[in-house]
Design a protein around this motif. Structure first.
Motif, PDB file in Angstrom:
ATOM      1  N   SER A 107       0.849  -1.188   0.000  1.00 36.94           N
ATOM      2  CA  SER A 107       0.000   0.000   0.000  1.00 36.94           C
ATOM      3  C   SER A 107       0.884   1.238   0.000  1.00 36.94           C
ATOM      4  CB  SER A 107      -0.896   0.021   1.250  1.00 36.94           C
ATOM      5  OG  SER A 107      -1.525   1.291   1.386  1.00 36.94           O
ATOM      6  N   PRO A 108       0.511   2.276  -0.769  1.00 39.54           N
ATOM      7  CA  PRO A 108       1.325   3.492  -0.779  1.00 39.54           C
ATOM      8  C   PRO A 108       1.043   4.405   0.398  1.00 39.54           C
ATOM      9  CG  PRO A 108      -0.535   3.762  -2.260  1.00 39.54           C
ATOM     10  CD  PRO A 108      -0.615   2.346  -1.716  1.00 39.54           C
ATOM     11  N   GLU A 109       0.034   4.094   1.187  1.00 39.87           N
ATOM     12  CA  GLU A 109      -0.476   5.074   2.138  1.00 39.87           C
ATOM     13  C   GLU A 109       0.537   5.459   3.217  1.00 39.87           C
ATOM     14  OE1 GLU A 109      -4.394   5.870   4.954  1.00 39.87           O
ATOM     15  OE2 GLU A 109      -4.312   4.175   3.578  1.00 39.87           O
ATOM     16  N   THR A 110       0.636   6.746   3.468  1.00 36.91           N
ATOM     17  CA  THR A 110       1.435   7.281   4.570  1.00 36.91           C
ATOM     18  C   THR A 110       0.720   8.510   5.095  1.00 36.91           C
ATOM     19  OG1 THR A 110       3.554   8.221   5.214  1.00 36.91           O
ATOM     20  CG2 THR A 110       2.888   8.597   2.954  1.00 36.91           C
ATOM     21  N   ARG A 111       0.514   8.575   6.386  1.00 39.43           N
ATOM     22  CA  ARG A 111      -0.251   9.680   6.947  1.00 39.43           C
ATOM     23  C   ARG A 111       0.531  10.478   7.987  1.00 39.43           C
ATOM     24  NH1 ARG A 111      -2.553  10.536   3.123  1.00 39.43           N
ATOM     25  NH2 ARG A 111      -4.387   9.444   2.378  1.00 39.43           N
ATOM     26  N   THR A 112       1.772  10.101   8.286  1.00 36.42           N
ATOM     27  CA  THR A 112       2.593  10.868   9.221  1.00 36.42           C
ATOM     28  C   THR A 112       3.212  12.041   8.472  1.00 36.42           C
ATOM     29  OG1 THR A 112       3.125   8.862  10.446  1.00 36.42           O
ATOM     30  CG2 THR A 112       4.521  10.782  10.826  1.00 36.42           C
ATOM     31  N   SER A 113       2.887  13.251   8.904  1.00 35.98           N
ATOM     32  CA  SER A 113       3.353  14.436   8.178  1.00 35.98           C
ATOM     33  C   SER A 113       4.830  14.691   8.443  1.00 35.98           C
ATOM     34  CB  SER A 113       2.545  15.663   8.593  1.00 35.98           C
ATOM     35  OG  SER A 113       3.022  16.810   7.936  1.00 35.98           O
ATOM     36  N   THR A 114       5.552  14.999   7.367  1.00 35.44           N
ATOM     37  CA  THR A 114       6.962  15.393   7.475  1.00 35.44           C
ATOM     38  C   THR A 114       7.179  16.771   6.847  1.00 35.44           C
ATOM     39  OG1 THR A 114       7.516  14.289   5.393  1.00 35.44           O
ATOM     40  CG2 THR A 114       7.723  12.979   7.411  1.00 35.44           C
ATOM     41  N   VAL A 115       6.085  17.476   6.543  1.00 33.88           N
ATOM     42  CA  VAL A 115       6.172  18.746   5.828  1.00 33.88           C
ATOM     43  C   VAL A 115       6.804  19.813   6.715  1.00 33.88           C
ATOM     44  CG1 VAL A 115       4.885  20.536   4.611  1.00 33.88           C
ATOM     45  CG2 VAL A 115       4.123  18.150   4.494  1.00 33.88           C
ATOM     46  N   ARG A 116       7.793  20.503   6.159  1.00 29.58           N
ATOM     47  CA  ARG A 116       8.456  21.600   6.855  1.00 29.58           C
ATOM     48  C   ARG A 116       8.033  22.923   6.230  1.00 29.58           C
ATOM     49  NH1 ARG A 116      14.482  18.702   6.694  1.00 29.58           N
ATOM     50  NH2 ARG A 116      13.753  16.657   7.420  1.00 29.58           N
ATOM     51  N   GLU A 117       8.367  24.007   6.870  1.00 29.25           N
ATOM     52  CA  GLU A 117       7.916  25.315   6.409  1.00 29.25           C
ATOM     53  C   GLU A 117       8.682  25.795   5.179  1.00 29.25           C
ATOM     54  OE1 GLU A 117       5.369  27.226   7.381  1.00 29.25           O
ATOM     55  OE2 GLU A 117       4.784  25.532   8.638  1.00 29.25           O
ATOM     56  N   LYS A 118       9.930  25.386   5.046  1.00 31.51           N
ATOM     57  CA  LYS A 118      10.798  25.955   4.019  1.00 31.51           C
ATOM     58  C   LYS A 118      10.418  25.471   2.621  1.00 31.51           C
ATOM     59  CE  LYS A 118      15.689  26.720   2.987  1.00 31.51           C
ATOM     60  NZ  LYS A 118      17.081  26.402   3.399  1.00 31.51           N
ATOM     61  N   PRO A 119      10.110  26.381   1.687  1.00 26.82           N
ATOM     62  CA  PRO A 119       9.824  25.965   0.310  1.00 26.82           C
ATOM     63  C   PRO A 119      11.102  25.486  -0.390  1.00 26.82           C
ATOM     64  CG  PRO A 119       8.950  28.160   0.759  1.00 26.82           C
ATOM     65  CD  PRO A 119       9.900  27.829   1.879  1.00 26.82           C
ATOM     66  N   VAL A 120      10.943  24.459  -1.205  1.00 26.57           N
ATOM     67  CA  VAL A 120      12.026  24.008  -2.078  1.00 26.57           C
ATOM     68  C   VAL A 120      11.878  24.636  -3.456  1.00 26.57           C
ATOM     69  CG1 VAL A 120      13.115  22.015  -3.172  1.00 26.57           C
ATOM     70  CG2 VAL A 120      12.259  21.829  -0.839  1.00 26.57           C
TER      71      VAL A 120
ATOM     72  N   ASP B 241      -4.721   5.689  -6.555  1.00 24.58           N
ATOM     73  CA  ASP B 241      -4.387   5.192  -5.215  1.00 24.58           C
ATOM     74  C   ASP B 241      -2.985   5.648  -4.811  1.00 24.58           C
ATOM     75  OD1 ASP B 241      -6.823   3.868  -4.734  1.00 24.58           O
ATOM     76  OD2 ASP B 241      -6.139   2.103  -5.850  1.00 24.58           O
ATOM     77  N   GLU B 242      -2.064   5.653  -5.757  1.00 20.85           N
ATOM     78  CA  GLU B 242      -0.707   6.118  -5.505  1.00 20.85           C
ATOM     79  C   GLU B 242      -0.700   7.604  -5.159  1.00 20.85           C
ATOM     80  OE1 GLU B 242       3.045   4.792  -7.781  1.00 20.85           O
ATOM     81  OE2 GLU B 242       2.340   6.531  -8.906  1.00 20.85           O
ATOM     82  N   LEU B 243      -1.422   8.404  -5.924  1.00 16.01           N
ATOM     83  CA  LEU B 243      -1.502   9.842  -5.661  1.00 16.01           C
ATOM     84  C   LEU B 243      -2.091  10.122  -4.284  1.00 16.01           C
ATOM     85  CD1 LEU B 243      -2.729  11.443  -9.011  1.00 16.01           C
ATOM     86  CD2 LEU B 243      -0.611  11.981  -7.810  1.00 16.01           C
ATOM     87  N   ILE B 244      -3.212   9.478  -3.991  1.00 12.66           N
ATOM     88  CA  ILE B 244      -3.888   9.725  -2.717  1.00 12.66           C
ATOM     89  C   ILE B 244      -3.038   9.233  -1.557  1.00 12.66           C
ATOM     90  CG2 ILE B 244      -5.893   9.060  -1.323  1.00 12.66           C
ATOM     91  CD1 ILE B 244      -7.502   9.017  -3.982  1.00 12.66           C
ATOM     92  N   GLY B 245      -2.404   8.071  -1.723  1.00  8.32           N
ATOM     93  CA  GLY B 245      -1.646   7.486  -0.623  1.00  8.32           C
ATOM     94  C   GLY B 245      -0.365   8.218  -0.304  1.00  8.32           C
ATOM     95  N   LEU B 246       0.331   8.753  -1.316  1.00  7.37           N
ATOM     96  CA  LEU B 246       1.643   9.360  -1.094  1.00  7.37           C
ATOM     97  C   LEU B 246       1.592  10.870  -0.852  1.00  7.37           C
ATOM     98  CD1 LEU B 246       3.866   7.557  -3.776  1.00  7.37           C
ATOM     99  CD2 LEU B 246       3.795   7.117  -1.323  1.00  7.37           C
ATOM    100  N   SER B 247       0.567  11.541  -1.360  1.00  9.77           N
ATOM    101  CA  SER B 247       0.581  13.011  -1.377  1.00  9.77           C
ATOM    102  C   SER B 247       0.228  13.614  -0.017  1.00  9.77           C
ATOM    103  CB  SER B 247      -0.398  13.537  -2.434  1.00  9.77           C
ATOM    104  OG  SER B 247      -0.022  13.136  -3.728  1.00  9.77           O
ATOM    105  N   ASP B 248       0.886  14.745   0.266  1.00  9.64           N
ATOM    106  CA  ASP B 248       0.492  15.596   1.392  1.00  9.64           C
ATOM    107  C   ASP B 248      -0.479  16.679   0.927  1.00  9.64           C
ATOM    108  OD1 ASP B 248       2.385  14.606   3.583  1.00  9.64           O
ATOM    109  OD2 ASP B 248       3.773  15.062   1.959  1.00  9.64           O
ATOM    110  N   THR B 249      -0.289  17.130  -0.296  1.00 10.86           N
ATOM    111  CA  THR B 249      -1.162  18.106  -0.934  1.00 10.86           C
ATOM    112  C   THR B 249      -1.499  17.577  -2.317  1.00 10.86           C
ATOM    113  OG1 THR B 249      -0.062  19.922   0.230  1.00 10.86           O
ATOM    114  CG2 THR B 249      -1.394  20.511  -1.686  1.00 10.86           C
ATOM    115  N   LEU B 250      -2.757  17.730  -2.735  1.00 10.12           N
ATOM    116  CA  LEU B 250      -3.186  17.137  -4.000  1.00 10.12           C
ATOM    117  C   LEU B 250      -3.935  18.179  -4.829  1.00 10.12           C
ATOM    118  CD1 LEU B 250      -3.348  14.599  -5.726  1.00 10.12           C
ATOM    119  CD2 LEU B 250      -5.340  13.878  -4.408  1.00 10.12           C
ATOM    120  N   HIS B 251      -3.349  18.523  -5.985  1.00  9.75           N
ATOM    121  CA  HIS B 251      -3.971  19.451  -6.924  1.00  9.75           C
ATOM    122  C   HIS B 251      -4.573  18.680  -8.096  1.00  9.75           C
ATOM    123  CE1 HIS B 251      -2.171  22.805  -4.845  1.00  9.75           C
ATOM    124  NE2 HIS B 251      -0.941  22.398  -5.103  1.00  9.75           N
TER     125      HIS B 251
END
Length: 529
Positions: free
Chosen positions: A254-267, A484-494
């Motif tokens: 399963s691609p799903e991951t729900r633990t956030s690792t997002v930081r403030e700094k833009p890449v 399923d891959e998009l939904i499972g891996l993404s933190d933000t989805l456009h």
């Protein structure tokens, strides 16, 4: 002298029977004593890992390879297929995983190439157009005969290939990963087309890694592991988990991951990005998005709605009509300063050196040199950086050694770093590209369909690599046809539609059906970006 083959169960005759097929290449036994029975008028799925020998077997059936041992029977008659022309003459057509089309030809010219209707010694375009439109309407292919293939997306190219096979009156169709680029409603349409084909007595051999789709569309399944058949299965009574265990001895990942690792700094941050055709028609219209450290930003969209152009624009492969691209390369690249820099006018090479990794949508057109060895493909796009570069020269010894490391770490199955890329299965080619791009430790990884054409074991490994890179602070821009891959891996989805970002959705709450609705414009675009 022709021999008679067995008939299938329920007195349905066999359209295809392979007996003891063995095919060897230098250092590799690709197929070993393969047995296959396919009844007429059915969809017969063939599943297995990357490198299991599925594509080699189908190329043998299509006359591209000659078997070293074994017998091929079509409709009960033993045949010797010396070339694809022999196979076409026997009513066999193949749609390859990587398309065999001429970009500078129109749809019509590609479809009729080699089977041109003539009048007075010249191509009868009116007759060709009539037949193509008839096929397009009958099977809902949506083809315009006069469009150049180079202007089509991957999904449309696939439909051209299917029409090309049907145009030649094939009775047996080999489809290699046909749903890899399709969204759910397109898969439904394809499966409806296949049902119509089989109702008319045609036979379909369906190669796929998507086991849920295999169970849905197939009448019977053959499983191949490491070059030989290991079993057959009834999709009505076999679960996805059981098929996975037959293939690789493991459960479906399963691609799903729900633990956030997002930081403030833009890449990276793009603002008002606009790309137009030479005639001024917008391909990307005023797009803005940001990817932060430790964030996966997913882009969903039906093929041909601007995703490929967006990726090309960010990589510097297309000129911008308007907009800016700002990137934090961590102190590398032009100028060498730390922090966000405007890279709008940088070359693709400078962007690469600054820390942009790129897994392209089409590995053959943008990601590999098929007639070059693996070690040259490992350094492709990275030839100015270690381990490839030694001063102004290429360090072949280090490049080969690092290629061996990638082959081991990413399970790229090939005899040596000197093996030509064309000799690898599509999944092994993809694993080499993923290994190459991840090895450069990019600040931002643009991953366009990163698991396209790989088996469930390799898919799980790539997902884990992306999750680990995300946890370590890498930003990832993910484009995929696998919802399923998009939904499972993404933190933000456009959602991208007609060149614009029309919705921003919460991956934790959206369903594949809802996402598909936004992608086709069926839903209101609440939360528009």
């Amino acid at each position: 002298m022709a021999t008679t083959g067995d008939t299938g169960t329920d007195a349905v005759p066999l359209a295809v029977e392979l007996r003891g097929i063995t095919k060897r290449f230098p250092g590799v036994v690709a197929n070993r004593d393969i047995e296959l029975k396919v009844r007429r008028g059915e969809v017969h799925a063939i599943v297995g890992e990357n490198g299991a020998g599925k594509s080699t077997l189908m190329k043998t059936l299509y006359g591209e390879h000659r078997p070293d041992e074994g017998t091929i029977l079509i409709d009960g008659r033993e045949l010797t297929l010396r070339s694809p022309s022999d196979a076409i003459g026997a009513g066999i057509g193949m749609v390859h995983q990587h398309f065999m089309l001429a970009d500078n030809f129109t749809v019509l010219e590609n479809i009729v190439l080699g089977s041109e209707p003539t009048r007075g010694g010249r191509l009868d375009r009116a007759e060709a157009r009539r037949r193509i439109l008839e096929l397009s309407d009958r099977y809902a292919l949506g083809l315009d005969p006069d469009v150049l293939v180079e202007d089509l997306g991957v999904g449309a190219r696939q439909r051209v290939e299917i029409a090309k096979v049907l145009y030649r009156d094939a009775r047996i169709l080999i489809l290699d990963e046909p749903t890899a680029v399709l969204v759910p409603h397109e898969v439904d349409e394809l499966f409806g087309n296949l049902a119509e084909l089989t109702r008319e007595g045609l036979t379909v051999l369906f190669i796929s890694h998507k086991l849920d789709e295999v169970r849905r569309v197939a009448n019977s399944i053959t499983v191949i592991r490491r070059g030989t058949t290991v079993g057959t299965a009834d999709p009505k009574t076999t679960t996805v988990r059981q098929l996975a265990e037959l293939m690789v001895g493991a459960e479906l990942p399963s691609p799903e991951t729900r633990t956030s690792t997002v930081r403030e700094k833009p890449v990276i941050s793009v603002e008002h990005l606009t790309v137009v055709t030479p005639e001024g028609r917008p391909l990307i219209d005023d797009v803005g998005l940001t990817v932060r450290e430790g964030e996966v930003v997913g882009i969903a969209g039906v093929e041909g709605n601007g995703q490929a152009e967006l990726v090309d624009a960010i990589m510097g492969l297309r000129p911008l009509a308007a907009g800016t691209v700002v990137f934090d390369g961590g102190g590398t690249g032009d100028g060498g300063s730390v922090g966000l820099e405007d890279i709008t006018h940088w070359s693709t090479r400078a962007r690469r050196e600054a820390g942009l990794g790129f897994i392209p949508e089409d590995r053959h057109r943008q990601g590999m040199l098929l007639e070059a060895p693996l070690w040259e493909n490992r350094i492709l796009g990275h030839q100015t950086l270690p381990p490839a570069a030694k001063g102004m020269f290429i360090d072949r010894k280090s490049a080969r050694a690092d290629t061996e490391r990638i082959m081991q770490q990413y399970d790229v199955r090939a005899p040596s770093p000197d093996t030509l890329a064309v000799a690898l299965s599509g999944g092994n080619q993809q694993k080499l590209i993923v290994g190459r791009e991840m090895s450069s430790d990019p600040r931002l990884l643009i991953a366009a369909h990163p698991t396209r054409g790989v088996d469930i074991g390799a898919q799980a490994a790539i997902w884990e690599l992306l999750k680990d890179a995300r946890a370590e602070g890498m930003g990832i821009l993910l484009i995929s046809a696998d919802l399923d891959e998009l939904i499972g891996l993404s933190d933000t989805l456009h959602v991208m539609l007609r060149g614009r970002l029309v919705a921003t959705l919460d991956p934790a709450r959206v369903t594949p059906e809802e996402l598909g609705g936004h992608m086709t414009g069926a839903h209101h675009t609440a939360g528009a970006a």
